[in-house]
Scaffold this motif. Structure first.
Motif, short mmCIF file in Angstrom:
data_model
loop_
_atom_site.label_atom_id
_atom_site.label_comp_id
_atom_site.label_asym_id
_atom_site.label_seq_id
_atom_site.Cartn_x
_atom_site.Cartn_y
_atom_site.Cartn_z
N LEU A 71 0.81 -1.22 0.00
CA LEU A 71 0.00 0.00 0.00
C LEU A 71 0.85 1.27 0.00
O LEU A 71 0.44 2.30 -0.54
CB LEU A 71 -0.92 0.02 1.22
N HIS A 72 2.03 1.20 0.61
CA HIS A 72 2.90 2.38 0.74
C HIS A 72 4.32 2.04 0.28
O HIS A 72 5.27 2.05 1.08
CB HIS A 72 2.91 2.86 2.19
N LYS A 113 11.35 0.51 -4.01
CA LYS A 113 11.59 1.76 -4.73
C LYS A 113 11.59 1.58 -6.25
O LYS A 113 11.17 2.47 -6.99
CB LYS A 113 12.88 2.40 -4.24
N ASP A 114 12.06 0.43 -6.71
CA ASP A 114 12.08 0.20 -8.16
C ASP A 114 10.67 0.21 -8.74
O ASP A 114 10.45 0.69 -9.85
CB ASP A 114 12.77 -1.13 -8.48
N ILE A 115 9.70 -0.34 -7.99
CA ILE A 115 8.33 -0.37 -8.50
C ILE A 115 7.72 1.02 -8.49
O ILE A 115 6.92 1.37 -9.35
CB ILE A 115 7.46 -1.37 -7.70
N VAL A 116 8.11 1.85 -7.52
CA VAL A 116 7.64 3.24 -7.48
C VAL A 116 8.13 3.97 -8.73
O VAL A 116 7.37 4.70 -9.39
CB VAL A 116 8.12 3.96 -6.21
N GLU A 163 17.73 8.37 -13.53
CA GLU A 163 17.48 9.81 -13.44
C GLU A 163 16.10 10.07 -12.85
O GLU A 163 15.92 11.01 -12.05
CB GLU A 163 17.61 10.45 -14.81
N THR A 164 15.13 9.25 -13.21
CA THR A 164 13.79 9.39 -12.64
C THR A 164 13.80 9.08 -11.15
O THR A 164 13.15 9.75 -10.34
CB THR A 164 12.80 8.45 -13.36
N LYS A 165 14.56 8.05 -10.77
CA LYS A 165 14.68 7.69 -9.35
C LYS A 165 15.29 8.83 -8.55
O LYS A 165 14.83 9.15 -7.45
CB LYS A 165 15.52 6.42 -9.20
N ASP A 166 16.34 9.45 -9.09
CA ASP A 166 16.97 10.58 -8.41
C ASP A 166 16.00 11.74 -8.24
O ASP A 166 16.09 12.50 -7.27
CB ASP A 166 18.20 11.06 -9.19
N TRP A 167 15.08 11.86 -9.19
CA TRP A 167 14.09 12.94 -9.13
C TRP A 167 13.01 12.68 -8.08
O TRP A 167 12.78 13.52 -7.20
CB TRP A 167 13.44 13.12 -10.51
N ILE A 168 12.36 11.52 -8.15
CA ILE A 168 11.20 11.29 -7.28
C ILE A 168 11.57 10.71 -5.91
O ILE A 168 10.78 10.82 -4.96
CB ILE A 168 10.16 10.38 -7.96
N LEU A 169 12.74 10.11 -5.78
CA LEU A 169 13.19 9.53 -4.51
C LEU A 169 14.57 10.08 -4.16
O LEU A 169 15.57 9.35 -4.15
CB LEU A 169 13.23 8.00 -4.60
N PRO A 170 14.67 11.37 -3.89
CA PRO A 170 15.97 11.98 -3.63
C PRO A 170 16.60 11.45 -2.35
O PRO A 170 15.89 11.04 -1.42
CB PRO A 170 15.64 13.47 -3.53
N SER A 171 17.91 11.46 -2.31
CA SER A 171 18.63 11.03 -1.10
C SER A 171 18.68 12.19 -0.13
O SER A 171 19.65 12.95 -0.07
CB SER A 171 20.04 10.56 -1.48
#
Length: 315
Positions: A180-181, A189-192, A253-261
């Motif tokens: 759910l979250h 995170k990969d599926i997000v 690049e998308t991961k860095d955008w939506i899931l920043p460190s």
């Protein structure tokens, strides 16, 4: 609205752009601040209380006597010490703080659990979730609303399988929480990222180009001039999002955008609590060390009224 209907509605929100044309949609997932209070231990420990317990739970401790606070804190220590070795490590404390801060996530799962756990076995199978969420919709091959529920179900099944670590298509409460979250779990995170890219990548080439990126946030809707924030987002895409300057964002690049460190506030707070409480400086805390510094971890009637705001023990 029933829970199944609500879940389908949430799925549709992902597919559809529900924001107004001039309102910015934010897909970036940030960890929230641990507290809205100033972190200044010289004045009080309110920030630490919120971080350790969550703001709502921290308020309940403010109504307790010091003795009651110590007793309840002692019981909490047993929950933090997950490997039951008699010590609380910085890692265990960090995990506890993160869990306390995500209470709203766990509350959301609790509210939904009973409706999906049809056989009351303490687990939720994919069949249970599918039947409750999609059963009535799948009976109609041509729904009036025009949405493809089979496609949505396929996407949910993929996410369910990702959350289901042992692959038995039966979710424990923790696995169902990850379903759910997913943004709250590293292994999800990969599926997000994948779902986000599928939403935005309209031409299906596996990348997000500039116009797809802007189109996800903003619809011209006949407007001749773009708002300033849209122009800023175009600049952000070119200067920062598209790191290799090939005109599009790939998966990383998308991961860095939506899931920043982001800065890890929970890790910093765990380190702070250990440093302040570790009397023998062995890098881990005993129950006694934590309870001795109870006013750092939790409040009480005394700390709430400002009577024990100094570093030395008052009780």
């Amino acid at each position: 609205m029933s829970i199944p209907q609500f879940l389908v509605y949430l799925s549709l929100c992902v597919v559809c752009i529900l924001s107004k044309p001039t309102e910015k949609k934010d897909r970036v997932h940030h960890d929230p601040q641990l507290s809205d209070k100033v972190h200044d231990d010289a004045q009080n420990f309110d920030y630490d209380h919120d971080a350790f317990l969550g703001a709502d739970e921290a308020k309940t401790f403010d109504q307790l006597t010091p003795e009651e606070s110590k007793e309840r804190l002692g019981m909490i220590v047993g929950k933090i010490d997950t490997d039951k070795d008699g010590f609380v490590t910085e890692g265990e404390l960090k995990a506890w703080i993160k869990k306390a801060q995500k209470k709203y996530v766990y509350d959301n799962v609790e509210r939904q659990w009973q409706e999906f756990d049809m056989n009351q076995d303490g687990l939720i199978s994919w069949d249970e979730y599918r039947n409750v969420t999609y059963g009535t919709y799948l009976d109609d091959p041509d729904p009036d609303d025009g949405f493809n529920y089979k496609q949505m179900m396929t996407r949910d099944e993929r996410r369910f399988k990702m959350a289901d670590k042992d692959g038995d298509l039966i979710a424990t409460k923790e696995e169902f929480t990850a379903f759910l979250h997913p943004e709250e779990y590293d292994y999800m995170k990969d599926i997000v990222v994948q779902e986000t890219m599928e939403d935005i990548d309209k031409n299906g080439d596996g990348f997000i180009d500039l116009e797809e990126y802007i189109g996800d946030m903003y619809s011209h809707d006949g407007d001749a001039d773009e708002p300033e924030w849209v122009k800023t987002e175009r600049e952000q895409f070119v200067e920062f999002r598209d790191k290799n300057r090939d005109g599009k964002m790939d998966k990383e690049e998308t991961k860095d955008w939506i899931l920043p460190s982001d800065y890890d506030h929970a890790e910093a707070e765990a380190r702070h609590l250990v440093y302040e409480s570790d009397q023998n400086k062995d890098g881990k805390l005993t129950k006694e060390e934590i309870v001795d510094k109870y006013d750092l971890f939790v409040g009480s009637q005394a700390t709430d009224f400002g009577e024990a705001l100094v570093r030395h023990d008052e009780f």
